[in-house]
Each structure stands twice: as C-alpha cells, then as structure tokens.
Design a protein around this motif. Structure first.
Motif, PDB file in Angstrom:
ATOM      1  N   LEU A  31       0.839  -1.193   0.000  1.00  0.00           N
ATOM      2  CA  LEU A  31       0.000   0.000   0.000  1.00  0.00           C
ATOM      3  C   LEU A  31       0.879   1.250   0.000  1.00  0.00           C
ATOM      4  O   LEU A  31       2.013   1.221   0.471  1.00  0.00           O
ATOM      5  CB  LEU A  31      -0.903   0.016   1.235  1.00  0.00           C
ATOM      6  CG  LEU A  31      -1.771  -1.227   1.478  1.00  0.00           C
ATOM      7  CD1 LEU A  31      -2.476  -1.106   2.815  1.00  0.00           C
ATOM      8  CD2 LEU A  31      -2.773  -1.416   0.356  1.00  0.00           C
ATOM      9  N   TYR A  32       0.324   2.335  -0.519  1.00  0.00           N
ATOM     10  CA  TYR A  32       1.025   3.618  -0.508  1.00  0.00           C
ATOM     11  C   TYR A  32       0.094   4.664   0.089  1.00  0.00           C
ATOM     12  O   TYR A  32      -0.974   4.935  -0.446  1.00  0.00           O
ATOM     13  CB  TYR A  32       1.443   4.026  -1.922  1.00  0.00           C
ATOM     14  CG  TYR A  32       2.464   3.098  -2.525  1.00  0.00           C
ATOM     15  CD1 TYR A  32       3.829   3.335  -2.365  1.00  0.00           C
ATOM     16  CD2 TYR A  32       2.065   1.970  -3.233  1.00  0.00           C
ATOM     17  CE1 TYR A  32       4.772   2.473  -2.904  1.00  0.00           C
ATOM     18  CE2 TYR A  32       3.001   1.098  -3.773  1.00  0.00           C
ATOM     19  CZ  TYR A  32       4.347   1.361  -3.606  1.00  0.00           C
ATOM     20  OH  TYR A  32       5.278   0.496  -4.132  1.00  0.00           O
ATOM     21  N   LYS A  37       5.375   3.887   1.836  1.00  0.00           N
ATOM     22  CA  LYS A  37       5.107   2.512   1.433  1.00  0.00           C
ATOM     23  C   LYS A  37       4.855   1.652   2.659  1.00  0.00           C
ATOM     24  O   LYS A  37       5.638   1.647   3.604  1.00  0.00           O
ATOM     25  CB  LYS A  37       6.295   1.954   0.642  1.00  0.00           C
ATOM     26  CG  LYS A  37       6.077   0.550   0.099  1.00  0.00           C
ATOM     27  CD  LYS A  37       7.274   0.098  -0.709  1.00  0.00           C
ATOM     28  CE  LYS A  37       7.078  -1.310  -1.246  1.00  0.00           C
ATOM     29  NZ  LYS A  37       8.254  -1.769  -2.029  1.00  0.00           N
ATOM     30  N   ARG A  38       3.746   0.941   2.647  1.00  0.00           N
ATOM     31  CA  ARG A  38       3.400   0.014   3.721  1.00  0.00           C
ATOM     32  C   ARG A  38       3.095  -1.357   3.114  1.00  0.00           C
ATOM     33  O   ARG A  38       2.677  -1.453   1.965  1.00  0.00           O
ATOM     34  CB  ARG A  38       2.161   0.484   4.486  1.00  0.00           C
ATOM     35  CG  ARG A  38       2.203   1.932   4.949  1.00  0.00           C
ATOM     36  CD  ARG A  38       3.089   2.097   6.150  1.00  0.00           C
ATOM     37  NE  ARG A  38       2.969   3.414   6.725  1.00  0.00           N
ATOM     38  CZ  ARG A  38       3.997   4.171   7.063  1.00  0.00           C
ATOM     39  NH1 ARG A  38       5.225   3.730   6.857  1.00  0.00           N
ATOM     40  NH2 ARG A  38       3.815   5.354   7.607  1.00  0.00           N
ATOM     41  N   THR A  39       3.292  -2.403   3.907  1.00  0.00           N
ATOM     42  CA  THR A  39       2.903  -3.744   3.484  1.00  0.00           C
ATOM     43  C   THR A  39       1.992  -4.329   4.544  1.00  0.00           C
ATOM     44  O   THR A  39       2.436  -4.630   5.658  1.00  0.00           O
ATOM     45  CB  THR A  39       4.127  -4.659   3.284  1.00  0.00           C
ATOM     46  OG1 THR A  39       4.988  -4.088   2.295  1.00  0.00           O
ATOM     47  CG2 THR A  39       3.682  -6.040   2.817  1.00  0.00           C
ATOM     48  N   GLU A  68       6.100   1.805  14.697  1.00  0.00           N
ATOM     49  CA  GLU A  68       5.644   3.194  14.710  1.00  0.00           C
ATOM     50  C   GLU A  68       4.433   3.412  13.807  1.00  0.00           C
ATOM     51  O   GLU A  68       3.716   4.406  13.962  1.00  0.00           O
ATOM     52  CB  GLU A  68       6.785   4.116  14.274  1.00  0.00           C
ATOM     53  CG  GLU A  68       7.994   4.072  15.208  1.00  0.00           C
ATOM     54  CD  GLU A  68       9.112   4.972  14.734  1.00  0.00           C
ATOM     55  OE1 GLU A  68       8.976   5.548  13.632  1.00  0.00           O
ATOM     56  OE2 GLU A  68      10.121   5.105  15.459  1.00  0.00           O
ATOM     57  N   VAL A  69       4.203   2.491  12.875  1.00  0.00           N
ATOM     58  CA  VAL A  69       3.082   2.642  11.943  1.00  0.00           C
ATOM     59  C   VAL A  69       1.751   2.586  12.689  1.00  0.00           C
ATOM     60  O   VAL A  69       0.822   3.351  12.401  1.00  0.00           O
ATOM     61  CB  VAL A  69       3.129   1.556  10.850  1.00  0.00           C
ATOM     62  CG1 VAL A  69       1.900   1.654   9.947  1.00  0.00           C
ATOM     63  CG2 VAL A  69       4.393   1.700  10.030  1.00  0.00           C
TER      64      VAL A  69
END
Length: 236
Positions: A31-32, A37-39, A68-69
């Motif tokens: 994902l963005y 950018k994240r997964t 931290e997300v």
C-alpha cells in the motif's frame, strides 16, 4: 527475517478474513499512503458491502512496541474501514491496543477470537477501488509464486551446487507452450522440446528459465555408485 510464528499467523489471518469478507483476501499487500510505502500482513474486501479490513500480525511484544506505523497518523486504521492486530493468545492486553484497532488472538489450535472490536473508519484514506487492485495483485502474485515454487522446488537443498556440471531448468517451449524440466550443461544455449510431436529448438535465455537444482561431479559420482550398488544386488 520473518519468523515461522509470524508467517503462520499471517496465513491464519487471511483465512479468518476469508470467513468474514468472502470476496477477496490476500497477504503481503503493498500500500502507498501519503507517499509512504506500507505492506499489510492481510487484507480482506467485501465488494457487496463496500468494506475493507486490514490485519497486522504481531508475534512478539518487541515487534509490537517498535512498530511506529500503528501509532502514526497514516497507519492501517486510516487506510481501511476496520483494522486489527492479530497476536498469539495472551500477548497483549486490550488497554495496550492503539485507538481504533481491534485485537484478535489465536490459540494453540489456530482458533481466532475477537478480544477487542475495532472502531469503524467511515472515511478511509485509500479508495476501495485502490485496495481491490492492490489486494488482487497480491493474491495473483502469491498464486503464481506458489505454483512456480511447487513445480521448481530444489529437493537437494543446494547440496551439489558448487562447481556444477549440469543444471535442472524449467523451460517454456515457444511453440507448444509446455513448461518442462530439462537437464542442461552450464554453457548450453539451446535445447530441443521434449513434448511429443514438437521438437522445437528452445533458446534457453528466452524460455523463462528457472533453475530448480544444480549438480556437480560429486553428485554424479554418488549417483553412479548408487547405480552400481543396485546392479550388484540385482545380480545376486
């Protein structure tokens, strides 16, 4: 490196989402969000209800505490309608879970229960169409990788790859389109298709080569010794 527990829980998360979302589920969805950018470990989409859910797996407390997300403004809770944290049973308390997230726990028999319900995000930052596209892409990639891995698993675990004299490659014939294994020399550039009635010359570099295994002289010597031993037993 991903632990076995994390990998296993991720798979269980997809299965749980499938039982809830029914339409589209996948693991490792890229994902963005706000150019970040994240997964996501697991994503589920219910197209009829126009609803999305994301699961983030935490196998250890250390993993949870350094993430931290989860605490940030652009975490998974902002991207989907619902977001969960999935852990082994008893790892975290409800009070530790960041605002908005739900808590799922998996016991020793992979039974998942909802310990804390998530709060619905009525305005996710990612459009449902974007999540559908990303999740569909992840599901497709996972299927293709799984199939290629199943067909191309190295049963020798690389034990004979040093100074190889031959490779076992999977190649696709440009004519009959069949994908088959071939034994080739390292310097070989062409092979003849072994499919019945074909015989097309296959250019190895263009035939989607996938090296399943490599064999060195030691392997050939061991194989010859085994064949000779079998021959002696048959004569007796």
């Amino acid at each position: 490196m991903e632990s076995n527990v994390h990998r296993h829980l991720k798979h269980q998360g997809v299965l749980w989402l499938k039982s809830k979302m029914t339409d589209l589920c996948a693991a490792e969805v890229k994902l963005y969000m706000q150019r970040r950018k994240r997964t996501a470990d697991a994503v589920g989409i219910n197209i009829k209800r126009k609803e999305s859910r994301i699961i983030e797996v935490k196998a250890t407390r250390e993993d949870f505490l350094r993430d931290e997300v989860l605490q940030g403004d652009y975490g998974y809770i902002a991207a989907a309608h619902y977001a969960y944290i999935l852990t082994p049973e008893g790892l975290l308390s409800k009070e530790e879970i960041p605002a908005g997230y739900g808590l799922l726990e998996a016991d020793d028999y992979d039974r998942i229960k909802v310990v804390k319900k998530p709060v619905k995000n009525s305005k996710p930052s990612l459009k449902l169409e974007t999540l559908i596209k990303r999740t569909g892409r992840a599901a497709t990639n996972a299927y293709l990788f799984q199939e290629e891995s199943r067909l191309s698993k190295d049963e020798t675990d690389g034990a004979f790859k040093q100074q190889p004299v031959a490779h076992l490659l999977r190649l696709t014939c440009p004519s009959c389109k069949k994908r088959r294994p071939y034994i080739t020399r390292p310097e070989e550039e062409m092979m003849l298709c072994r499919s019945r009635g074909c015989g097309t010359r296959i250019e190895i570099k263009k035939a989607r080569p996938f090296r399943t295994a490599s064999y060195n002289q030691k392997f050939l010597n061991d194989l010859l010794h085994a064949a000779e031993t079998v021959g002696k037993y048959e004569k007796n």
